[in-house]
Every structure is written in structure tokens, then in C-alpha cells.
Design an enzyme around this catalytic site. Structure first.
Site, PDB file in Angstrom:
ATOM      1  N   HIS A  92       0.919  -1.186   0.172  1.00  0.00           N
ATOM      2  CA  HIS A  92       0.116  -0.473   0.216  1.00  0.00           C
ATOM      3  C   HIS A  92       0.728   1.296   0.449  1.00  0.00           C
ATOM      4  CE1 HIS A  92      -3.749   2.559   0.837  1.00  0.00           C
ATOM      5  NE2 HIS A  92      -3.137   3.164   1.859  1.00  0.00           N
ATOM      6  N   CYS A  93       0.787   1.828  -1.305  1.00  0.00           N
ATOM      7  CA  CYS A  93       1.615   3.133  -1.310  1.00  0.00           C
ATOM      8  C   CYS A  93       1.018   4.452  -0.341  1.00  0.00           C
ATOM      9  CB  CYS A  93       1.841   3.305  -2.791  1.00  0.00           C
ATOM     10  SG  CYS A  93       3.168   4.777  -2.681  1.00  0.00           S
ATOM     11  N   VAL A  94       1.323   4.904   0.278  1.00  0.00           N
ATOM     12  CA  VAL A  94       0.549   5.922   1.689  1.00  0.00           C
ATOM     13  C   VAL A  94       1.408   7.111   0.467  1.00  0.00           C
ATOM     14  CG1 VAL A  94       1.021   4.787   3.733  1.00  0.00           C
ATOM     15  CG2 VAL A  94       2.944   5.870   2.842  1.00  0.00           C
ATOM     16  N   ASN A 107      -1.537   7.210  -1.798  1.00  0.00           N
ATOM     17  CA  ASN A 107      -2.905   6.046  -1.188  1.00  0.00           C
ATOM     18  C   ASN A 107      -3.779   5.479  -1.750  1.00  0.00           C
ATOM     19  OD1 ASN A 107      -4.780   6.283   1.398  1.00  0.00           O
ATOM     20  ND2 ASN A 107      -6.074   8.427   0.375  1.00  0.00           N
TER      21      ASN A 107
END
Length: 136
Positions: free
Chosen positions: A100-102, A105
């Protein structure tokens, strides 16, 4: 020098387009309606290459490995296909889950991983070219 500046601008626009594509694309979210229990749907979800497909039913590595079996997600109680994982941030199962790429998002999964890697290369090139242009 002016051509180099224009190339940097074009690469910057392309980087922004790729960022939007990754942010708003479907990473491969598993819905309850797309899970079929037929043999063809199971093999399509595995996405094995030709060499793996030939030995899938005969090899002990595939038949006994839980990674290649259909499982039920303990969080959302969805029957998820092999090679999928539940994302704790998004609270959904993603097929081919990478992370999950913060920063974006969004999850990175089977359906958007190529666009994500293209975004990484383009943004690295853009940062390099911006640094060179600023030193000129």
C-alpha cells in the site's frame, strides 16, 4: 538548453499523469462477485506461465503449498483467489498485492503495478533533469 528545459517540462507533465493513473486505478480489488469456483477461473486467477501450467497438477510444490490454494479472508470473509492479500489500510483484498503506497493513497497490485513502476522511473528521471536544469 531550451530544448532540455522543454523536455523537463514534458517529463514533469507525464509524471503527473502517471501519478493520477496510479492513484485512481483499480489495483485488482477482489469482489465477491468475480470469484468463480470453476477450474478455468481458478487457473486464470493464478496467472501461471506456460512452464508452471504444465506441471501445476503433478508437482507437490503447487498441490501442497497454501499460497496456491483458494482461501477465505479472515477480515472480510471473502473467498479470495490465490496470490491475493488483504490490505489493512484499505480494508479490502487485492489480487497480486505488492504494497500500500501511502504517498499515492492506493494499493499496488496486479492491475496497476506496471503503471506504478513506470511512474517511479519517470519521477526519478524528472527529479534528475530538474536538478540539472536548475544548475544550468
Amino acid at each position: 538548453v531550451l530544448a532540455f528545459v522543454w523536455a523537463t517540462v514534458i517529463l514533469g507533465v507525464w509524471t503527473q499523469v502517471l501519478q493520477l493513473m496510479v492513484t485512481f486505478s483499480d489495483p485488482g480489488v477482489v469482489s465477491k462477485f468475480e470469484i468463480n469456483h470453476t477450474q478455468n477461473a481458478f487457473m486464470r486467477q493464478l496467472s501461471l506461465d506456460e512452464d508452471e501450467f504444465k506441471v501445476f497438477f503433478d508437482d507437490v510444490v503447487y498441490s501442497r503449498n497454501p499460497y496456491y490454494q483458494q482461501r477465505t479472508c479472515e477480515t472480510c470473509f471473502n473467498n479470495r483467489p490465490p496470490k491475493s492479500t488483504h490490505c489493512k489500510t484499505c480494508n479490502r483484498c487485492v489480487n497480486g498485492f505488492d504494497h500500500h503506497c501511502v504517498a499515492l493513497n492506493n494499493c499496488v497490485g496486479r492491475r496497476n503495478i506496471r503503471t506504478f513502476y513506470t511512474f517511479l522511473v519517470a519521477s526519478t528521471c524528472f527529479a534528475t533533469m530538474t536538478s540539472v536544469v536548475s544548475l544550468m
